[in-house]
Scaffold this motif. Structure first.
Motif, PDB file in Angstrom:
ATOM      1  N   ASP A 256       0.848  -1.191   0.000  1.00 57.42           N
ATOM      2  CA  ASP A 256       0.000   0.000   0.000  1.00 57.42           C
ATOM      3  C   ASP A 256       0.887   1.245   0.000  1.00 57.42           C
ATOM      4  O   ASP A 256       1.712   1.435   0.898  1.00 57.42           O
ATOM      5  CB  ASP A 256      -0.891  -0.021   1.241  1.00 57.42           C
ATOM      6  CG  ASP A 256      -1.957   1.062   1.218  1.00 57.42           C
ATOM      7  OD1 ASP A 256      -1.794   2.054   0.480  1.00 57.42           O
ATOM      8  OD2 ASP A 256      -2.950   0.915   1.956  1.00 57.42           O
ATOM      9  N   ALA A 257       0.717   2.102  -1.000  1.00 57.28           N
ATOM     10  CA  ALA A 257       1.571   3.286  -1.132  1.00 57.28           C
ATOM     11  C   ALA A 257       1.417   4.247   0.036  1.00 57.28           C
ATOM     12  O   ALA A 257       2.337   5.017   0.336  1.00 57.28           O
ATOM     13  CB  ALA A 257       1.268   4.004  -2.448  1.00 57.28           C
ATOM     14  N   PHE A 262       8.992   9.006   0.992  1.00 58.27           N
ATOM     15  CA  PHE A 262      10.371   9.419   0.769  1.00 58.27           C
ATOM     16  C   PHE A 262      10.657  10.589   1.704  1.00 58.27           C
ATOM     17  O   PHE A 262       9.879  11.548   1.760  1.00 58.27           O
ATOM     18  CB  PHE A 262      10.583   9.867  -0.676  1.00 58.27           C
ATOM     19  CG  PHE A 262      10.504   8.752  -1.683  1.00 58.27           C
ATOM     20  CD1 PHE A 262      10.863   7.458  -1.353  1.00 58.27           C
ATOM     21  CD2 PHE A 262      10.076   9.000  -2.976  1.00 58.27           C
ATOM     22  CE1 PHE A 262      10.799   6.433  -2.281  1.00 58.27           C
ATOM     23  CE2 PHE A 262      10.008   7.991  -3.917  1.00 58.27           C
ATOM     24  CZ  PHE A 262      10.367   6.701  -3.570  1.00 58.27           C
ATOM     25  N   GLN A 263      11.769  10.511   2.416  1.00 54.71           N
ATOM     26  CA  GLN A 263      12.124  11.588   3.340  1.00 54.71           C
ATOM     27  C   GLN A 263      13.518  12.103   3.009  1.00 54.71           C
ATOM     28  O   GLN A 263      14.452  11.320   2.799  1.00 54.71           O
ATOM     29  CB  GLN A 263      12.061  11.099   4.788  1.00 54.71           C
ATOM     30  CG  GLN A 263      10.659  10.660   5.208  1.00 54.71           C
ATOM     31  CD  GLN A 263      10.527  10.453   6.699  1.00 54.71           C
ATOM     32  OE1 GLN A 263      11.342  10.948   7.489  1.00 54.71           O
ATOM     33  NE2 GLN A 263       9.486   9.739   7.117  1.00 54.71           N
ATOM     34  N   VAL A 264      13.620  13.427   2.940  1.00 55.29           N
ATOM     35  CA  VAL A 264      14.899  14.084   2.697  1.00 55.29           C
ATOM     36  C   VAL A 264      15.555  14.326   4.053  1.00 55.29           C
ATOM     37  O   VAL A 264      14.998  15.021   4.906  1.00 55.29           O
ATOM     38  CB  VAL A 264      14.713  15.406   1.937  1.00 55.29           C
ATOM     39  CG1 VAL A 264      16.063  16.057   1.672  1.00 55.29           C
ATOM     40  CG2 VAL A 264      13.955  15.169   0.628  1.00 55.29           C
ATOM     41  N   ILE A 265      16.734  13.729   4.234  1.00 54.82           N
ATOM     42  CA  ILE A 265      17.412  13.770   5.527  1.00 54.82           C
ATOM     43  C   ILE A 265      18.633  14.681   5.443  1.00 54.82           C
ATOM     44  O   ILE A 265      19.487  14.525   4.562  1.00 54.82           O
ATOM     45  CB  ILE A 265      17.854  12.366   5.970  1.00 54.82           C
ATOM     46  CG1 ILE A 265      16.682  11.373   5.888  1.00 54.82           C
ATOM     47  CG2 ILE A 265      18.439  12.407   7.371  1.00 54.82           C
ATOM     48  CD1 ILE A 265      15.525  11.700   6.785  1.00 54.82           C
ATOM     49  N   GLU A 273       9.177  15.670   3.330  1.00 58.87           N
ATOM     50  CA  GLU A 273       8.622  14.316   3.316  1.00 58.87           C
ATOM     51  C   GLU A 273       7.539  14.217   2.254  1.00 58.87           C
ATOM     52  O   GLU A 273       6.715  15.120   2.100  1.00 58.87           O
ATOM     53  CB  GLU A 273       8.045  13.967   4.684  1.00 58.87           C
ATOM     54  CG  GLU A 273       7.444  12.576   4.764  1.00 58.87           C
ATOM     55  CD  GLU A 273       6.975  12.224   6.167  1.00 58.87           C
ATOM     56  OE1 GLU A 273       6.381  11.136   6.334  1.00 58.87           O
ATOM     57  OE2 GLU A 273       7.199  13.037   7.096  1.00 58.87           O
ATOM     58  N   PHE A 274       7.552  13.108   1.507  1.00 56.56           N
ATOM     59  CA  PHE A 274       6.575  12.888   0.441  1.00 56.56           C
ATOM     60  C   PHE A 274       5.960  11.508   0.601  1.00 56.56           C
ATOM     61  O   PHE A 274       6.657  10.494   0.533  1.00 56.56           O
ATOM     62  CB  PHE A 274       7.256  13.004  -0.927  1.00 56.56           C
ATOM     63  CG  PHE A 274       6.440  12.486  -2.078  1.00 56.56           C
ATOM     64  CD1 PHE A 274       5.222  13.061  -2.409  1.00 56.56           C
ATOM     65  CD2 PHE A 274       6.891  11.418  -2.846  1.00 56.56           C
ATOM     66  CE1 PHE A 274       4.466  12.578  -3.470  1.00 56.56           C
ATOM     67  CE2 PHE A 274       6.149  10.935  -3.909  1.00 56.56           C
ATOM     68  CZ  PHE A 274       4.933  11.514  -4.225  1.00 56.56           C
ATOM     69  N   ASN A 275       4.639  11.454   0.840  1.00 57.15           N
ATOM     70  CA  ASN A 275       3.938  10.177   0.898  1.00 57.15           C
ATOM     71  C   ASN A 275       3.607   9.730  -0.518  1.00 57.15           C
ATOM     72  O   ASN A 275       3.040  10.493  -1.307  1.00 57.15           O
ATOM     73  CB  ASN A 275       2.655  10.305   1.722  1.00 57.15           C
ATOM     74  CG  ASN A 275       1.989   8.956   1.939  1.00 57.15           C
ATOM     75  OD1 ASN A 275       1.231   8.484   1.104  1.00 57.15           O
ATOM     76  ND2 ASN A 275       2.285   8.334   3.068  1.00 57.15           N
ATOM     77  N   LEU A 276       3.956   8.497  -0.859  1.00 61.00           N
ATOM     78  CA  LEU A 276       3.819   8.040  -2.238  1.00 61.00           C
ATOM     79  C   LEU A 276       2.372   8.016  -2.715  1.00 61.00           C
ATOM     80  O   LEU A 276       2.105   8.108  -3.924  1.00 61.00           O
ATOM     81  CB  LEU A 276       4.447   6.652  -2.400  1.00 61.00           C
ATOM     82  CG  LEU A 276       5.947   6.643  -2.733  1.00 61.00           C
ATOM     83  CD1 LEU A 276       6.766   7.270  -1.624  1.00 61.00           C
ATOM     84  CD2 LEU A 276       6.433   5.233  -3.023  1.00 61.00           C
ATOM     85  N   ALA A 277       1.417   7.909  -1.798  1.00 61.97           N
ATOM     86  CA  ALA A 277       0.008   7.904  -2.194  1.00 61.97           C
ATOM     87  C   ALA A 277      -0.425   9.245  -2.777  1.00 61.97           C
ATOM     88  O   ALA A 277      -1.436   9.325  -3.483  1.00 61.97           O
ATOM     89  CB  ALA A 277      -0.870   7.540  -1.007  1.00 61.97           C
ATOM     90  N   TRP A 296       4.761   7.193  -9.983  1.00 61.58           N
ATOM     91  CA  TRP A 296       3.883   6.725 -11.053  1.00 61.58           C
ATOM     92  C   TRP A 296       3.667   5.224 -10.887  1.00 61.58           C
ATOM     93  O   TRP A 296       4.617   4.444 -10.944  1.00 61.58           O
ATOM     94  CB  TRP A 296       4.510   7.033 -12.413  1.00 61.58           C
ATOM     95  CG  TRP A 296       3.682   6.607 -13.590  1.00 61.58           C
ATOM     96  CD1 TRP A 296       2.333   6.411 -13.627  1.00 61.58           C
ATOM     97  CD2 TRP A 296       4.163   6.322 -14.910  1.00 61.58           C
ATOM     98  NE1 TRP A 296       1.928   6.025 -14.878  1.00 61.58           N
ATOM     99  CE2 TRP A 296       3.033   5.963 -15.688  1.00 61.58           C
ATOM    100  CE3 TRP A 296       5.417   6.350 -15.506  1.00 61.58           C
ATOM    101  CZ2 TRP A 296       3.143   5.622 -17.031  1.00 61.58           C
ATOM    102  CZ3 TRP A 296       5.523   6.015 -16.837  1.00 61.58           C
ATOM    103  CH2 TRP A 296       4.396   5.663 -17.592  1.00 61.58           C
ATOM    104  N   ASP A 297       2.412   4.856 -10.675  1.00 62.14           N
ATOM    105  CA  ASP A 297       2.053   3.437 -10.563  1.00 62.14           C
ATOM    106  C   ASP A 297       2.045   2.830 -11.960  1.00 62.14           C
ATOM    107  O   ASP A 297       0.997   2.563 -12.543  1.00 62.14           O
ATOM    108  CB  ASP A 297       0.680   3.302  -9.891  1.00 62.14           C
ATOM    109  CG  ASP A 297       0.245   1.848  -9.735  1.00 62.14           C
ATOM    110  OD1 ASP A 297       1.112   0.953  -9.845  1.00 62.14           O
ATOM    111  OD2 ASP A 297      -0.960   1.609  -9.520  1.00 62.14           O
TER     112      ASP A 297
END
Length: 341
Positions: A256-257, A262-265, A273-277, A296-297
């Motif tokens: 489940d996306a 993705f988190q920029v550290i 922070e970017f939630n893939l959904a 992109w799914d």
């Protein structure tokens, strides 16, 4: 003495002239071995809903002893399959197992078990699946389940038997190997082969089927995050930096996306922070630099899975890293949650 006029299995003590007889003599055993299908794993897989095949190969290099062990099993009724592999060469060792086929999976690393997940389980018979992959990638690392029994037909065998277990053990030698065979049942079926080479090499294969094969998922295990790493960054001519790539084809689960981000550290702190959904997002970090995210799914299955595409762009020149956080496991991708989740 109890008389069995009908319905009783009578096992002859004396050797007879049919391959259904028990026990075998030398000629009957060689007749069985002359049939290429007497040890056909794919045929066994098609005839048995529960099957386990184990093989061990021992070999000697110039300086080290190597061993490869495979243990592959299936239970079609439960849609469960297990693939275990242990490899050792000198002081190097790898020991893994995956139990899968349902939404919950189990993964073993060494002696420790973890829980994984697969949102869209696609159960496949592991024996046919491995055979197909071996054809597509003949140079790959696959179980050594093939054995040509015709190569040992015609030897002089010493055969012992146990009437209670209906098991027979046959032994012989050729110019290069000492050979032991195990047969069981009426009619006798080959369930074990052992070859011990004059050069200290060895090959052992054993077969279990039916009620002797048990597969079950273990409860209350620590959760394992997905195995996934964002590709290394590339500096573009316009001064921007991009991280981009496809989810590898070897990624066999669907996730489940919403459970991935993705988190920029920077300096061990998350600045973006970017939630893939969300599929796309444009954000500004604490330094005023912009970040563009795309997911992109590509596979179109509605889940994070093999062949999906991701892209991260920024004008930032700061030293950062991109990590994938798995909220289901409550840890970073490739790591294990310390609790049961």
């Amino acid at each position: 003495m109890i008389s069995c006029s009908s319905g009783c299995l009578e096992v002859p003590i004396e050797s007879c002239e049919d391959t259904d007889c028990f026990p075998f003599n030398n000629d009957l055993l060689n007749e069985l071995l002359s049939n290429p299908e007497s040890l056909d794993v794919l045929l066994l897989a098609s005839e048995n809903s529960r099957l386990r095949v184990k093989s061990s190969t021992t070999y000697q290099t110039e300086t080290q002893l190597g061993e490869i062990h495979w243990n592959v099993a299936k239970d079609d009724e439960q849609n469960l399959r297990s693939i275990a592999m242990r490899f050792s060469l000198g002081t190097t060792s790898i020991d893994t197992e995956v139990l899968e086929g349902t939404e919950t999976t189990n993964i073993r690393l060494g002696n420790v078990w973890y829980e994984g997940r697969d949102a869209i389980p696609d159960y496949k018979d592991p024996f046919y699946d491995i055979a197909q992959q071996a054809v597509e990638d003949p140079d790959g690392f696959w179980p050594s389940f093939g054995f040509d029994t015709t190569s040992i037909s015609g030897l002089e065998w010493t055969i012992t038997h146990d009437l209670e277990s209906l098991e027979q053990v046959a032994s012989a030698q050729n110019d290069t190997h000492s050979i032991i065979l195990v047969l069981k049942g009426v009619p006798p079926e080959l369930i074990g082969v052992e070859l011990y080479g004059n050069d200290d090499s060895a090959f052992v294969l054993s077969i279990e089927k039916g009620d002797d094969v048990e597969l079950s998922l273990k409860p209350d295990l620590p959760r394992a995050a997905i195995e996934f790493n964002v590709e290394d960054p590339v500096q573009l001519s316009d001064g921007t930096t991009i991280w981009a790539g496809y989810v590898p084809l070897g990624f066999t689960s669907e996730v489940d996306a919403t459970e991935l981000s993705f988190q920029v550290i920077e300096s061990e702190s998350t600045i973006v922070e970017f939630n893939l959904a969300d599929l796309t997002s444009n954000q500004t970090d604490v330094h005023g630099d912009w970040w563009d995210f795309i997911y992109w799914d590509y596979s179109g299955d509605g889940y994070f899975s093999a062949s999906d595409y991701y892209e991260i762009r920024t004008n930032s020149t700061n030293s950062v890293s991109i990590k994938t956080y798995d909220s289901w496991a409550d840890t970073w991708a490739g790591e294990i949650t310390p609790s049961n989740g």
